[in-house]
Design a protein around this motif. Sequence first.
Motif, mmCIF file in Angstrom:
data_model
loop_
_atom_site.group_PDB
_atom_site.id
_atom_site.type_symbol
_atom_site.label_atom_id
_atom_site.label_comp_id
_atom_site.label_asym_id
_atom_site.label_seq_id
_atom_site.Cartn_x
_atom_site.Cartn_y
_atom_site.Cartn_z
ATOM 1 N N LEU A 85 36.036 45.217 51.117
ATOM 2 C CA LEU A 85 35.052 44.224 50.875
ATOM 3 C C LEU A 85 34.689 44.544 49.366
ATOM 4 O O LEU A 85 34.584 43.775 48.625
ATOM 5 C CB LEU A 85 33.987 44.118 51.608
ATOM 6 N N LYS A 86 34.352 45.912 49.126
ATOM 7 C CA LYS A 86 34.046 46.532 47.845
ATOM 8 C C LYS A 86 35.118 46.158 46.784
ATOM 9 O O LYS A 86 35.033 45.673 45.736
ATOM 10 C CB LYS A 86 33.959 47.790 47.813
ATOM 11 N N GLU A 87 36.646 46.360 47.491
ATOM 12 C CA GLU A 87 37.851 46.131 46.399
ATOM 13 C C GLU A 87 37.958 44.711 46.221
ATOM 14 O O GLU A 87 38.337 44.346 45.159
ATOM 15 C CB GLU A 87 38.960 46.651 47.253
ATOM 16 N N TYR A 88 37.803 43.829 47.269
ATOM 17 C CA TYR A 88 37.616 42.467 46.982
ATOM 18 C C TYR A 88 36.516 41.906 45.843
ATOM 19 O O TYR A 88 37.202 40.941 45.199
ATOM 20 C CB TYR A 88 37.452 41.758 48.243
ATOM 21 N N LYS A 89 35.484 42.370 46.088
ATOM 22 C CA LYS A 89 34.339 42.295 44.909
ATOM 23 C C LYS A 89 34.700 42.564 43.711
ATOM 24 O O LYS A 89 34.480 41.805 42.646
ATOM 25 C CB LYS A 89 33.100 42.751 45.456
ATOM 26 N N LYS A 90 35.531 43.643 43.651
ATOM 27 C CA LYS A 90 35.947 44.011 41.997
ATOM 28 C C LYS A 90 36.980 42.955 41.392
ATOM 29 O O LYS A 90 36.873 42.782 40.220
ATOM 30 C CB LYS A 90 36.591 45.339 42.262
ATOM 31 N N VAL A 91 37.670 42.232 42.151
ATOM 32 C CA VAL A 91 38.253 41.073 41.497
ATOM 33 C C VAL A 91 37.363 40.044 40.672
ATOM 34 O O VAL A 91 37.674 39.830 39.822
ATOM 35 C CB VAL A 91 38.992 40.125 42.717
ATOM 36 N N TYR A 92 36.020 39.717 41.457
ATOM 37 C CA TYR A 92 35.260 38.834 40.683
ATOM 38 C C TYR A 92 34.628 39.515 39.539
ATOM 39 O O TYR A 92 34.038 39.030 38.535
ATOM 40 C CB TYR A 92 34.154 38.143 41.633
ATOM 41 N N GLU A 93 34.241 40.789 39.803
ATOM 42 C CA GLU A 93 33.476 41.691 38.735
ATOM 43 C C GLU A 93 34.425 41.643 37.311
ATOM 44 O O GLU A 93 34.114 41.479 36.448
ATOM 45 C CB GLU A 93 33.442 43.008 39.093
ATOM 46 N N HIS A 94 35.711 41.831 37.646
ATOM 47 C CA HIS A 94 36.585 41.642 36.424
ATOM 48 C C HIS A 94 36.932 40.452 36.090
ATOM 49 O O HIS A 94 37.203 40.315 34.742
ATOM 50 C CB HIS A 94 38.214 42.281 37.142
ATOM 51 N N ILE A 95 36.977 39.333 36.778
ATOM 52 C CA ILE A 95 36.758 38.055 36.273
ATOM 53 C C ILE A 95 35.638 37.741 35.478
ATOM 54 O O ILE A 95 35.814 37.169 34.089
ATOM 55 C CB ILE A 95 36.923 36.798 37.451
ATOM 56 N N GLY A 169 43.890 39.885 46.139
ATOM 57 C CA GLY A 169 42.635 40.237 46.843
ATOM 58 C C GLY A 169 42.455 39.525 48.249
ATOM 59 O O GLY A 169 42.193 40.106 49.068
ATOM 60 N N LEU A 170 42.709 38.004 48.163
ATOM 61 C CA LEU A 170 42.647 37.562 49.471
ATOM 62 C C LEU A 170 43.625 37.967 50.498
ATOM 63 O O LEU A 170 43.408 38.194 51.547
ATOM 64 C CB LEU A 170 42.848 35.922 49.118
ATOM 65 N N LEU A 171 44.957 38.311 50.129
ATOM 66 C CA LEU A 171 45.977 38.727 50.889
ATOM 67 C C LEU A 171 45.516 40.215 51.584
ATOM 68 O O LEU A 171 45.599 40.457 52.700
ATOM 69 C CB LEU A 171 47.203 38.823 50.361
ATOM 70 N N SER A 236 47.315 48.043 51.083
ATOM 71 C CA SER A 236 46.565 48.865 50.026
ATOM 72 C C SER A 236 45.900 47.745 49.347
ATOM 73 O O SER A 236 46.615 46.697 49.089
ATOM 74 C CB SER A 236 47.371 49.642 49.262
ATOM 75 N N ALA A 237 44.668 47.873 49.089
ATOM 76 C CA ALA A 237 43.992 46.903 48.213
ATOM 77 C C ALA A 237 44.448 46.913 46.900
ATOM 78 O O ALA A 237 44.115 47.616 46.211
ATOM 79 C CB ALA A 237 42.399 47.174 48.207
ATOM 80 N N THR A 238 45.322 45.979 46.579
ATOM 81 C CA THR A 238 45.916 45.770 45.208
ATOM 82 C C THR A 238 45.396 44.673 44.383
ATOM 83 O O THR A 238 45.544 43.634 44.642
ATOM 84 C CB THR A 238 47.565 45.465 45.549
ATOM 85 N N ILE A 239 44.684 45.018 43.270
ATOM 86 C CA ILE A 239 44.195 43.966 42.538
ATOM 87 C C ILE A 239 44.410 44.486 41.217
ATOM 88 O O ILE A 239 44.933 45.682 40.663
ATOM 89 C CB ILE A 239 42.633 43.791 42.460
ATOM 90 N N ASN A 252 54.441 39.755 35.961
ATOM 91 C CA ASN A 252 55.398 40.525 36.768
ATOM 92 C C ASN A 252 55.287 41.415 37.657
ATOM 93 O O ASN A 252 56.046 41.919 38.346
ATOM 94 C CB ASN A 252 56.085 41.539 35.499
ATOM 95 N N GLY A 253 53.856 41.332 38.081
ATOM 96 C CA GLY A 253 53.533 41.960 39.309
ATOM 97 C C GLY A 253 53.554 43.475 39.175
ATOM 98 O O GLY A 253 53.302 44.410 40.326
ATOM 99 N N SER A 254 53.345 43.995 38.047
ATOM 100 C CA SER A 254 53.449 45.599 37.757
ATOM 101 C C SER A 254 51.826 45.992 37.791
ATOM 102 O O SER A 254 51.457 46.519 36.667
ATOM 103 C CB SER A 254 54.164 46.080 36.556
ATOM 104 N N ARG A 255 51.170 45.466 38.655
ATOM 105 C CA ARG A 255 49.658 45.753 38.568
ATOM 106 C C ARG A 255 49.408 47.076 39.193
ATOM 107 O O ARG A 255 50.105 47.521 40.003
ATOM 108 C CB ARG A 255 48.876 44.668 39.245
ATOM 109 N N PRO A 256 48.526 47.800 38.640
ATOM 110 C CA PRO A 256 47.932 49.085 39.095
ATOM 111 C C PRO A 256 47.500 48.953 40.572
ATOM 112 O O PRO A 256 46.589 47.903 40.812
ATOM 113 C CB PRO A 256 46.759 49.566 38.273
ATOM 114 N N GLN A 257 47.790 49.925 41.377
ATOM 115 C CA GLN A 257 47.150 49.928 42.763
ATOM 116 C C GLN A 257 46.074 50.549 43.106
ATOM 117 O O GLN A 257 45.964 51.946 42.534
ATOM 118 C CB GLN A 257 48.404 50.266 43.772
ATOM 119 N N GLN A 258 45.153 50.451 43.778
ATOM 120 C CA GLN A 258 44.104 50.965 44.226
ATOM 121 C C GLN A 258 44.051 51.074 45.858
ATOM 122 O O GLN A 258 43.913 50.224 46.618
ATOM 123 C CB GLN A 258 42.638 50.512 43.559
ATOM 124 N N LYS A 259 44.400 52.195 46.375
ATOM 125 C CA LYS A 259 44.496 52.354 47.842
ATOM 126 C C LYS A 259 43.313 52.503 48.368
ATOM 127 O O LYS A 259 42.679 53.528 48.049
ATOM 128 C CB LYS A 259 45.739 53.221 48.174
#
Length: 282
Positions: A85-95, A169-171, A236-239, A252-259
């Motif tokens: 949930l924390k990783e998912y929240k980061k999506v909206y923080e970055h937005i 994030g949703l996936l 892995s929580a990938t955002i 291109n999908g070359s996004r950093p991963q946060q596991k």
Amino acid sequence: MAAIRRSTVRLRSLGSGHTSLNLLLSEQSNVRQKRKDCIVSQQSAVKALQKWSQDEHPAIQDVLHQTGELEMLLVDSQRDFVVALKEYKKVYEHILEMEKKLDQAKKQMAHCMEKEAKLQKEVVKGTKDSEMSREKLKQLQDSTKLAEAEVNGQQRETELYKLVSLRAGLLDLSSALESVGKKTSIVAQAQRELAVLIPEVNTRQETIPEYIDARDGIRILCNTKAQIEQNAPSYSATIASSPSTTTTDLTNGSRPQQKIKHKSMTRMEQLQDDSFDSFDSD
């Protein structure tokens, strides 16, 4: 309390805008905190269960001890979901960060347009040196074009970021929720098997049956742990980790991963560790 919290968020957003997004972040923090509180309550309930069962019938002692272990397996999976949930929240923080950058770009463009319009009027009126004013006007026009290009680029990058990061994030959140569901189903079946280990009696019996062999309870618990290990989440929580990530990298999908790190928190002894009750902050 919820109404006060929402009102506070609205007040804080008056100057900067993006009230809806700030409210969303506040609600997400609240959801995560409620889940943390629930986990802490579960731990306390397990402690109380263990304490009560110590002087009871051997069957009750054994089955409730193993049931407590099962409860800790659930706590472990729920802690993982809190991290998700924390990783998912980061999506909206970055937005929100990107929206603020876009706001700044728009303000800069408006400032350039205002200066250009003001000088344009002066040139038309002839109140200033014509040649110098026209040269300066050209510079301002160039600055306005650059500012406009910056706004268009930032807007495009923001929209692409939303699409890419929200999808990922949703996936990841779905995978985390699916993992909790699988573990819960496994634990529920094990608890059912443990329940039938308690001798079936009726209140009219004159003797209390003995309970000698605790190996079945141990076997059920070991099998349950093995099943949960087999169903351990492989996601892995990938955002898109930060708004500075380029649009090209995103598409291109070359996004950093946060596991998400999965810690083993399934032992009854850990109930004695006060640090287990603590969580990372939002």
